[in-house]
Design a protein around this motif. Structure first.
Motif, PDB file in Angstrom:
ATOM      1  N   UNK A   4      25.168  -3.182 -24.269  1.00 19.03           N
ATOM      2  CA  UNK A   4      25.049  -3.868 -22.787  1.00 19.03           C
ATOM      3  C   UNK A   4      25.530  -4.680 -22.366  1.00 19.03           C
ATOM      4  N   UNK A   5      26.518  -4.795 -22.676  1.00 13.54           N
ATOM      5  CA  UNK A   5      27.181  -5.576 -21.961  1.00 13.54           C
ATOM      6  C   UNK A   5      28.801  -5.038 -21.013  1.00 13.54           C
ATOM      7  N   UNK A   6      28.394  -3.665 -21.082  1.00 12.18           N
ATOM      8  CA  UNK A   6      28.940  -2.640 -19.797  1.00 12.18           C
ATOM      9  C   UNK A   6      28.802  -3.932 -18.464  1.00 12.18           C
ATOM     10  N   UNK A   7      29.890  -4.483 -18.073  1.00  6.17           N
ATOM     11  CA  UNK A   7      29.495  -4.925 -16.838  1.00  6.17           C
ATOM     12  C   UNK A   7      30.885  -6.054 -16.606  1.00  6.17           C
ATOM     13  N   UNK A   8      30.636  -6.260 -15.477  1.00  6.31           N
ATOM     14  CA  UNK A   8      31.868  -6.788 -15.085  1.00  6.31           C
ATOM     15  C   UNK A   8      33.301  -5.490 -14.168  1.00  6.31           C
ATOM     16  N   UNK A   9      34.067  -7.022 -14.526  1.00  6.05           N
ATOM     17  CA  UNK A   9      35.391  -5.739 -14.447  1.00  6.05           C
ATOM     18  C   UNK A   9      35.449  -4.804 -15.505  1.00  6.05           C
ATOM     19  N   UNK A  10      35.929  -3.694 -15.327  1.00  3.22           N
ATOM     20  CA  UNK A  10      36.175  -2.190 -16.273  1.00  3.22           C
ATOM     21  C   UNK A  10      37.509  -2.199 -15.683  1.00  3.22           C
ATOM     22  N   UNK A  11      38.584  -1.645 -16.516  1.00  2.00           N
ATOM     23  CA  UNK A  11      39.471  -1.745 -15.704  1.00  2.00           C
ATOM     24  C   UNK A  11      40.253   0.129 -16.982  1.00  2.00           C
ATOM     25  N   UNK A  12      40.801   1.143 -15.670  1.00  2.00           N
ATOM     26  CA  UNK A  12      41.061   1.729 -16.847  1.00  2.00           C
ATOM     27  C   UNK A  12      42.660   2.282 -16.528  1.00  2.00           C
ATOM     28  N   UNK A  13      43.259   2.643 -18.306  1.00  2.00           N
ATOM     29  CA  UNK A  13      44.801   2.459 -17.746  1.00  2.00           C
ATOM     30  C   UNK A  13      45.386   4.322 -17.178  1.00  2.00           C
ATOM     31  N   UNK A  14      46.914   3.839 -16.282  1.00  2.00           N
ATOM     32  CA  UNK A  14      47.088   4.601 -14.899  1.00  2.00           C
ATOM     33  C   UNK A  14      47.809   5.710 -15.638  1.00  2.00           C
ATOM     34  N   UNK A  15      48.379   5.574 -16.798  1.00  2.00           N
ATOM     35  CA  UNK A  15      49.149   6.538 -17.653  1.00  2.00           C
ATOM     36  C   UNK A  15      50.562   6.334 -17.389  1.00  2.00           C
ATOM     37  N   UNK A  16      51.206   5.246 -17.126  1.00  2.00           N
ATOM     38  CA  UNK A  16      52.327   4.326 -17.563  1.00  2.00           C
ATOM     39  C   UNK A  16      52.089   3.925 -19.351  1.00  2.00           C
ATOM     40  N   UNK A  17      53.082   3.223 -19.989  1.00  2.00           N
ATOM     41  CA  UNK A  17      53.578   3.387 -21.196  1.00  2.00           C
ATOM     42  C   UNK A  17      54.339   2.933 -21.820  1.00  2.00           C
ATOM     43  N   UNK A  18      53.470   2.293 -22.936  1.00  2.00           N
ATOM     44  CA  UNK A  18      54.443   1.237 -23.519  1.00  2.00           C
ATOM     45  C   UNK A  18      54.803  -0.139 -23.354  1.00  2.00           C
ATOM     46  N   UNK A  19      55.098  -0.910 -23.227  1.00  2.00           N
ATOM     47  CA  UNK A  19      55.845  -2.568 -23.526  1.00  2.00           C
ATOM     48  C   UNK A  19      54.883  -2.569 -22.082  1.00  2.00           C
ATOM     49  N   UNK A 199      40.270 -11.548  -8.417  1.00  2.00           N
ATOM     50  CA  UNK A 199      39.826 -11.834  -7.459  1.00  2.00           C
ATOM     51  C   UNK A 199      38.457 -11.035  -7.450  1.00  2.00           C
ATOM     52  N   UNK A 200      38.665  -9.512  -8.057  1.00  2.00           N
ATOM     53  CA  UNK A 200      37.713  -8.548  -8.009  1.00  2.00           C
ATOM     54  C   UNK A 200      36.638  -9.586  -9.345  1.00  2.00           C
ATOM     55  N   UNK A 201      36.929  -9.680 -10.357  1.00  2.00           N
ATOM     56  CA  UNK A 201      36.257 -10.090 -11.567  1.00  2.00           C
ATOM     57  C   UNK A 201      35.498 -11.502 -11.194  1.00  2.00           C
ATOM     58  N   UNK A 202      36.054 -12.359 -10.366  1.00  2.00           N
ATOM     59  CA  UNK A 202      34.748 -13.255  -9.877  1.00  2.00           C
ATOM     60  C   UNK A 202      33.368 -12.940  -8.805  1.00  2.00           C
ATOM     61  N   UNK A 203      33.488 -11.647  -8.469  1.00  2.00           N
ATOM     62  CA  UNK A 203      32.704 -11.543  -7.651  1.00  2.00           C
ATOM     63  C   UNK A 203      31.557 -11.320  -7.995  1.00  2.00           C
ATOM     64  N   UNK A 282      37.655 -23.609 -16.369  1.00  2.00           N
ATOM     65  CA  UNK A 282      37.619 -23.061 -14.944  1.00  2.00           C
ATOM     66  C   UNK A 282      37.478 -22.384 -14.192  1.00  2.00           C
ATOM     67  N   UNK A 283      36.944 -21.319 -12.606  1.00  3.82           N
ATOM     68  CA  UNK A 283      37.504 -20.364 -12.928  1.00  3.82           C
ATOM     69  C   UNK A 283      38.578 -20.603 -11.636  1.00  3.82           C
ATOM     70  N   UNK A 429      35.183 -19.433  -3.922  1.00  2.00           N
ATOM     71  CA  UNK A 429      35.711 -18.108  -4.454  1.00  2.00           C
ATOM     72  C   UNK A 429      34.599 -18.204  -5.382  1.00  2.00           C
ATOM     73  N   UNK A 430      34.920 -19.378  -6.325  1.00  2.00           N
ATOM     74  CA  UNK A 430      34.328 -19.275  -7.529  1.00  2.00           C
ATOM     75  C   UNK A 430      32.470 -19.110  -7.492  1.00  2.00           C
ATOM     76  N   UNK A 431      32.245 -18.689  -6.672  1.00  2.00           N
ATOM     77  CA  UNK A 431      30.856 -18.601  -6.410  1.00  2.00           C
ATOM     78  C   UNK A 431      30.643 -16.799  -5.678  1.00  2.00           C
ATOM     79  N   UNK A 432      31.786 -16.176  -6.108  1.00  2.00           N
ATOM     80  CA  UNK A 432      32.154 -14.704  -5.874  1.00  2.00           C
ATOM     81  C   UNK A 432      31.704 -14.336  -4.759  1.00  2.00           C
ATOM     82  N   UNK A 433      32.718 -15.650  -3.686  1.00  2.00           N
ATOM     83  CA  UNK A 433      32.887 -14.394  -2.132  1.00  2.00           C
ATOM     84  C   UNK A 433      34.389 -13.952  -2.124  1.00  2.00           C
TER      85      UNK A 433
END
Length: 481
Positions: A4-19, A199-203, A282-283, A429-433
């Motif tokens: 049920x914790x599929x929530x918040x900022x969800x990042x998909x990798x972009x095809x770049x590699x390595x370190x 700045x996305x996650x805080x929203x 603190x956020x 900002x901390x409140x999500x604006x």
């Protein structure tokens, strides 16, 4: 974390590699990524497995979920939390048979019918999109907000909005019912993945109960109560966030001026910072009076790696003319603090000192803002209180310019305006604006606080934080104030 914790900022990798990928993902996790989906279609199998294991370890350390794109076999091999399947991939039932009941399975969906079918097949979450046109996936079908709303009405599973999303579109999809927001280039292509993620996650804090958002102020104490730590905590609390403080200096002052300054020893400031950062998370961090070069360097280094949004009010001179920042600290600000700054809020004299440019009008303000961005600041809010005529503030936020005018208010009660304005932005900002909305609302707040100021003391009196919060609360229809 649970399914049920599929929530918040969800990042998909972009095809770049390595370190480089691992470094950017690690930074994004510090900024608030809660789910990572690993996508690497063209990588040899062994390299893909090795990279997946590295990324899984980063996610475990950050407390984030780790999902594999398309391949249940890889998800099983690297002990990922689950798999994400497209409409052309194997059925949910086949993936479940391989992975078992404890793993997460998500699917991509463009219609209500597809979403309902995925739910019936046993999916744990649903991605819906593309919400907006996107350059990341050229064949994506743009479904829009109406489809997201319809899917939200039709299914009970967590929904991930995907496609063309960034900071300024996040609020729309959250209002339409998304539980998570999936991004790729908005974070991974950014020069600072941690700040872009933050700045996305805080929203997502817009869904939290009051007090909403946690703000740390690192500043000096004003014994008169109108500026510094006292003004910051009043503002943060009255606007509905939770405030914390680290005191860098003690001042003996009243409305007539500063009589004495006593710097807090740097090692004790460090202990304050560590105590708050380790426990209270603190956020957004707002800095004010940092007093000397040692303090600037300490604060910059402590905050550089924490992934919080840093709002810097470069306090240099008090209303009565007393220097609040020693000369050797200015260069330390330029070199060590500004490169980690999310938002800098200088007035015209402060901008002149930091840039070495004359700042007398709006054209000068724009030129100085660009120079400050060249010095490493992500966003700049040039405060025009020293202009003739309108009190125009100018925001350069990396996407363009926004102008915030207000009629000039005559009167002597303006002590603490800079502290109050920047603290209000930090709280919002901390409140999500998102940043432009936070600045616009904070501008309303400080304008009202100056308008409603009452006479206290014989000199520059404080603004009226209480009246401003009450007025803003009525306008926004939320409990604070």
């Amino acid at each position: 974390m649970q399914k049920t914790d599929i929530r918040g900022l969800y990042l998909i990798t972009d095809g770049s590699r390595g370190e480089a990928l691992c470094q950017r993902v690690e930074a994004a996790l510090r900024g608030g990524v809660r789910v990572l989906q690993y996508r690497a279609k063209d990588l040899p199998e062994q390299e893909m497995y090795a990279e997946a294991c590295q990324l899984r370890a980063l996610c475990r350390s950050a407390g984030a979920l780790f999902l594999i794109n398309d391949s249940p076999e890889l998800a099983l091999a690297c002990d990922a939390d689950g798999v994400h399947l497209g409409q052309q991939d194997r059925p949910v039932a086949a993936a479940r048979a391989l992975l078992g009941p404890g793993k997460i399975i998500g699917t991509s969906n463009r219609t209500v019918a597809q979403a309902q079918a995925s739910e019936a097949a046993g999916a744990d979450y649903l991605a819906v999109g593309s919400m907006y046109p996107t350059a990341t996936k050229g064949d994506a079908v743009h479904v829009g907000l109406d489809t997201l709303r319809a899917v939200r009405e039709a299914v009970a599973l967590p929904l991930v909005a995907i496609g063309g999303l960034d900071r300024d579109r996040t609020g729309e999809v959250l209002a339409a019912g998304a539980d998570a927001v999936a991004v790729i280039s908005a974070v991974l292509a950014d020069p600072s993945p941690a700040l872009a993620a933050a700045e996305i996650a805080l929203q997502f804090n817009v869904r939290q109960p009051w007090p909403r958002g946690r703000v740390l102020t690192v500043a000096g104490s004003d014994s008169g109560g109108g500026a510094g730590i006292q003004a910051d905590l009043k503002t943060v609390t009255l606007l509905g966030s939770y405030g914390m403080s680290v005191i860098t200096a003690l001042t003996a002052q009243n409305t007539c001026g500063v009589r004495a300054i006593h710097g807090v020893p740097a090692d004790f400031v460090a202990q304050q910072l560590d105590a708050v950062l380790e426990d209270l998370a603190p956020e957004v961090v707002k800095t004010g009076m940092l007093h000397n070069a040692e303090m600037v360097r300490l604060v910059a280094r402590r905050l550089a790696a924490c992934g919080r949004l840093l709002v810097v009010d470069p306090v240099m001179v008090a209303k009565g003319g007393a220097a609040l920042l020693q000369r050797d600290a200015v260069q330390a600000c330029r070199e060590e603090l500004l490169p980690h700054c999310y938002l800098l809020t200088p007035n015209l004299p402060e901008a002149e000192i930091l840039t070495g440019l004359p700042v007398r009008n709006e054209e000068d303000m724009a030129r100085a803002a660009l120079r400050l961005q060249e010095m490493g600041v992500r966003h700049v809010l040039m405060k025009g209180g020293h202009l003739e005529g309108e009190a125009v503030d100018l925001l350069r936020d990396g996407r363009g310019w926004q102008r915030f005018p207000a009629a000039r208010i005559s009167g002597r009660n303006t002590h603490g305006t800079g502290c109050t304005f920047s603290a209000a932005i930090a709280a919002l900002l901390a409140q999500g604006r998102p940043l432009p909305a936070a600045v616009a609302t904070a501008k309303q707040f400080i304008t009202t606080a100056i308008e409603r100021a009452v006479d206290l003391g014989a000199g520059h009196g404080p603004v009226n934080h209480f009246a401003a919060a009450r007025q803003l609360g009525r306008m926004l229809q939320h409990p604070p104030g």
